[in-house]
Design a protein around this motif. Structure first.
Motif, PDB file in Angstrom:
ATOM      1  N   VAL A 222       0.853  -1.190   0.000  1.00 24.85           N
ATOM      2  CA  VAL A 222       0.000   0.000   0.000  1.00 24.85           C
ATOM      3  C   VAL A 222       0.887   1.237   0.000  1.00 24.85           C
ATOM      4  CG1 VAL A 222      -1.856  -1.192   1.225  1.00 24.85           C
ATOM      5  CG2 VAL A 222      -0.137   0.079   2.532  1.00 24.85           C
ATOM      6  N   ASN A 223       0.296   2.375  -0.292  1.00 25.28           N
ATOM      7  CA  ASN A 223       1.003   3.648  -0.212  1.00 25.28           C
ATOM      8  C   ASN A 223       0.850   4.228   1.192  1.00 25.28           C
ATOM      9  OD1 ASN A 223       1.521   3.914  -3.228  1.00 25.28           O
ATOM     10  ND2 ASN A 223      -0.714   3.793  -3.208  1.00 25.28           N
ATOM     11  N   ALA A 224       1.919   4.808   1.709  1.00 18.77           N
ATOM     12  CA  ALA A 224       1.849   5.424   3.035  1.00 18.77           C
ATOM     13  C   ALA A 224       2.674   6.708   3.047  1.00 18.77           C
ATOM     14  CB  ALA A 224       2.347   4.462   4.104  1.00 18.77           C
ATOM     15  N   ILE A 225       2.012   7.802   3.375  1.00 16.22           N
ATOM     16  CA  ILE A 225       2.675   9.098   3.485  1.00 16.22           C
ATOM     17  C   ILE A 225       2.266   9.679   4.837  1.00 16.22           C
ATOM     18  CG2 ILE A 225       2.810  11.445   2.561  1.00 16.22           C
ATOM     19  CD1 ILE A 225       2.313  10.249  -0.224  1.00 16.22           C
ATOM     20  N   VAL A 226       3.214   9.754   5.764  1.00 17.94           N
ATOM     21  CA  VAL A 226       2.922  10.164   7.136  1.00 17.94           C
ATOM     22  C   VAL A 226       3.804  11.363   7.498  1.00 17.94           C
ATOM     23  CG1 VAL A 226       2.599   9.357   9.499  1.00 17.94           C
ATOM     24  CG2 VAL A 226       2.642   7.689   7.618  1.00 17.94           C
ATOM     25  N   SER A 227       3.199  12.336   8.127  1.00 16.72           N
ATOM     26  CA  SER A 227       3.976  13.481   8.633  1.00 16.72           C
ATOM     27  C   SER A 227       3.338  13.959   9.933  1.00 16.72           C
ATOM     28  CB  SER A 227       4.043  14.599   7.594  1.00 16.72           C
ATOM     29  OG  SER A 227       2.793  15.248   7.483  1.00 16.72           O
ATOM     30  N   ASP A 228       3.800  15.094  10.426  1.00 11.50           N
ATOM     31  CA  ASP A 228       3.333  15.570  11.729  1.00 11.50           C
ATOM     32  C   ASP A 228       1.914  16.125  11.696  1.00 11.50           C
ATOM     33  OD1 ASP A 228       5.699  14.928  13.056  1.00 11.50           O
ATOM     34  OD2 ASP A 228       6.638  16.819  12.474  1.00 11.50           O
ATOM     35  N   GLU A 231      -2.359  18.453   7.182  1.00 11.15           N
ATOM     36  CA  GLU A 231      -2.125  19.428   6.113  1.00 11.15           C
ATOM     37  C   GLU A 231      -0.812  19.138   5.387  1.00 11.15           C
ATOM     38  OE1 GLU A 231      -2.217  24.284   5.551  1.00 11.15           O
ATOM     39  OE2 GLU A 231      -1.562  23.450   7.466  1.00 11.15           O
ATOM     40  N   GLU A 232       0.241  18.886   6.159  1.00 12.25           N
ATOM     41  CA  GLU A 232       1.542  18.628   5.548  1.00 12.25           C
ATOM     42  C   GLU A 232       1.549  17.308   4.787  1.00 12.25           C
ATOM     43  OE1 GLU A 232       5.675  18.957   4.547  1.00 12.25           O
ATOM     44  OE2 GLU A 232       3.980  20.312   4.860  1.00 12.25           O
ATOM     45  N   SER A 233       0.853  16.304   5.308  1.00  9.77           N
ATOM     46  CA  SER A 233       0.789  15.005   4.627  1.00  9.77           C
ATOM     47  C   SER A 233       0.117  15.137   3.276  1.00  9.77           C
ATOM     48  CB  SER A 233       0.036  13.991   5.491  1.00  9.77           C
ATOM     49  OG  SER A 233       0.671  13.820   6.728  1.00  9.77           O
ATOM     50  N   PHE A 234      -0.977  15.866   3.226  1.00 10.65           N
ATOM     51  CA  PHE A 234      -1.684  16.042   1.952  1.00 10.65           C
ATOM     52  C   PHE A 234      -0.861  16.882   0.977  1.00 10.65           C
ATOM     53  CE2 PHE A 234      -5.617  15.210   4.606  1.00 10.65           C
ATOM     54  CZ  PHE A 234      -5.813  13.937   4.070  1.00 10.65           C
ATOM     55  N   ARG A 235      -0.065  17.821   1.503  1.00  8.45           N
ATOM     56  CA  ARG A 235       0.819  18.585   0.629  1.00  8.45           C
ATOM     57  C   ARG A 235       1.889  17.670   0.033  1.00  8.45           C
ATOM     58  NH1 ARG A 235       5.485  21.473   0.104  1.00  8.45           N
ATOM     59  NH2 ARG A 235       6.344  20.558   2.004  1.00  8.45           N
ATOM     60  N   LEU A 236       2.500  16.825   0.859  1.00  7.95           N
ATOM     61  CA  LEU A 236       3.522  15.889   0.366  1.00  7.95           C
ATOM     62  C   LEU A 236       2.943  14.939  -0.670  1.00  7.95           C
ATOM     63  CD1 LEU A 236       5.365  14.969   3.691  1.00  7.95           C
ATOM     64  CD2 LEU A 236       6.145  16.541   1.912  1.00  7.95           C
ATOM     65  N   GLY A 284      -1.614  10.971   6.173  1.00 11.22           N
ATOM     66  CA  GLY A 284      -2.049  11.762   7.316  1.00 11.22           C
ATOM     67  C   GLY A 284      -1.032  11.779   8.427  1.00 11.22           C
ATOM     68  N   ASP A 285      -1.459  12.252   9.590  1.00 15.05           N
ATOM     69  CA  ASP A 285      -0.600  12.214  10.770  1.00 15.05           C
ATOM     70  C   ASP A 285      -0.676  10.822  11.398  1.00 15.05           C
ATOM     71  OD1 ASP A 285      -3.091  12.152  11.998  1.00 15.05           O
ATOM     72  OD2 ASP A 285      -2.989  14.227  12.694  1.00 15.05           O
TER      73      ASP A 285
END
Length: 331
Positions: A222-228, A231-236, A284-285
């Protein structure tokens, strides 16, 4: 829900805008070293050809490079597109890797060409029927690894190598084959989410125990993009969405830097298709991604999960996989 699910990583070695192949491959090793440090089980590379912004075409070479720069993480193919190759060559390549890095090499096998039809013809020397012999090629590969002192052709290195083999797929055809051969099964739901449950059920229902495996072992990617922050996750994630938009438009570009919004970059129809093809993405976070993963694990019941993290900046990608590891360790 199963707890303490192993987690692994698929690196597509995507070349970003204004980045060289050399710098991209150096970053691949940097990400691998971080993945090892935070507890990822394995790290795989996919075979692609004739794609100017993907640096994983010489998959076995890349595996050796990363295995040599790490210590404990398993490194392998996700996967080797076997009809592109002679089984003997793959046995020799992975036998050599196993000799260099014992008990750390995986061999994931797929039947798709990993490219366009013209390039597939170049790879397969116009033998476009090779794909029909994929199961026979797997058996041939097994024989080379197993060894036969009466055989006229033998794999050195390769003979006697204990390299775990996996079947990779994005459809139900591969599920039947993995079940029949009694091999672990990795499903490419990071770009083909539609048939994941059907494929998983077929694999588990039809699984036949083998010398390799006594019960089904299912690993979706699966794809995983996690940040703090959300908002930042969706930007990345806009870099990831732009990449898929280019696939839909047949307008391939290097990975683009993130932007504030996708509005104005895609039409409503394009947005629908991109989000459909990437529906198994966890963005997401930590709190948001953990809840979504928990629901996913409850429904799918994977034995292991593999992620790909298509983020433009390497530091952001490293941070994302570290946060993902924290999530997995919290279950």
């Amino acid at each position: 829900m199963k707890t303490q699910i192993p987690y692994s990583f698929l690196d597509l070695a995507i070349i970003g805008q204004d980045k060289s192949t050399t710098a991209t491959l150096q970053d691949v090793l940097k990400v691998a070293q971080k993945a090892e440090k935070v507890g990822f089980t394995r790290l795989w590379f996919a075979e692609h050809h004739n794609m100017p912004h993907i640096a994983s075409s010489a998959t076995a070479v890349l595996i050796g490079y990363v295995a040599g720069g790490t210590n404990t993480i398993r490194v392998g193919s996700g996967g080797i597109m076997l009809p592109n190759h002679a089984s003997l060559v793959i046995a020799e390549q992975f036998g050599t890797l196993d000799a260099l890095y014992p008990d750390r090499i995986d061999l994931g096998l797929g039947r798709a060409p990993g490219t366009d039809q013209a390039t597939a013809m170049a790879l397969r020397r116009n033998d476009m029927h090779a794909v029909n012999h994929f199961p026979q090629q797997i058996e041939e590969l097994k024989r080379y690894f197993r060894g036969d002192d009466q055989a006229k052709v033998r794999a050195f290195p390769g003979e006697g190598a204990k390299v775990p083999m996996w079947i990779l797929g994005s459809s139900t055809d591969s599920a039947y084959l993995a079940a029949e051969l009694g091999l672990p099964y990795a499903f490419a739901s990071h770009f083909a989410p539609e048939q994941i449950m059907q494929a998983a059920n077929i694999y588990r229902k039809n699984f036949v125990a083998s010398e390799h495996l006594d019960k089904p072992y299912f690993m979706p990617c699966v794809n995983a993009i996690v940040s703090d922050s959300l908002e930042e996750s969706f930007r990345l994630a806009t870099s990831f969405y732009q990449m898929f938009l280019g696939i839909i438009r047949n307008d391939r570009k290097p990975m683009q830097p993130p932007c504030d919004s996708m509005q104005g970059l895609w039409s409503e129809v394009e947005e629908y298709h991109v989000l459909q093809k990437t529906s198994l993405s966890f963005i997401g976070d930590k709190e948001t991604v953990k809840q979504e993963l928990q629901n996913f694990f409850t429904i799918v019941e994977p034995d292991e999960v593999m992620i790909t993290t298509p983020i433009y900046h390497t530091d952001d990608r490293v941070k994302s996989i570290a946060l993902f590891a924290e999530i997995m360790q919290s279950f």
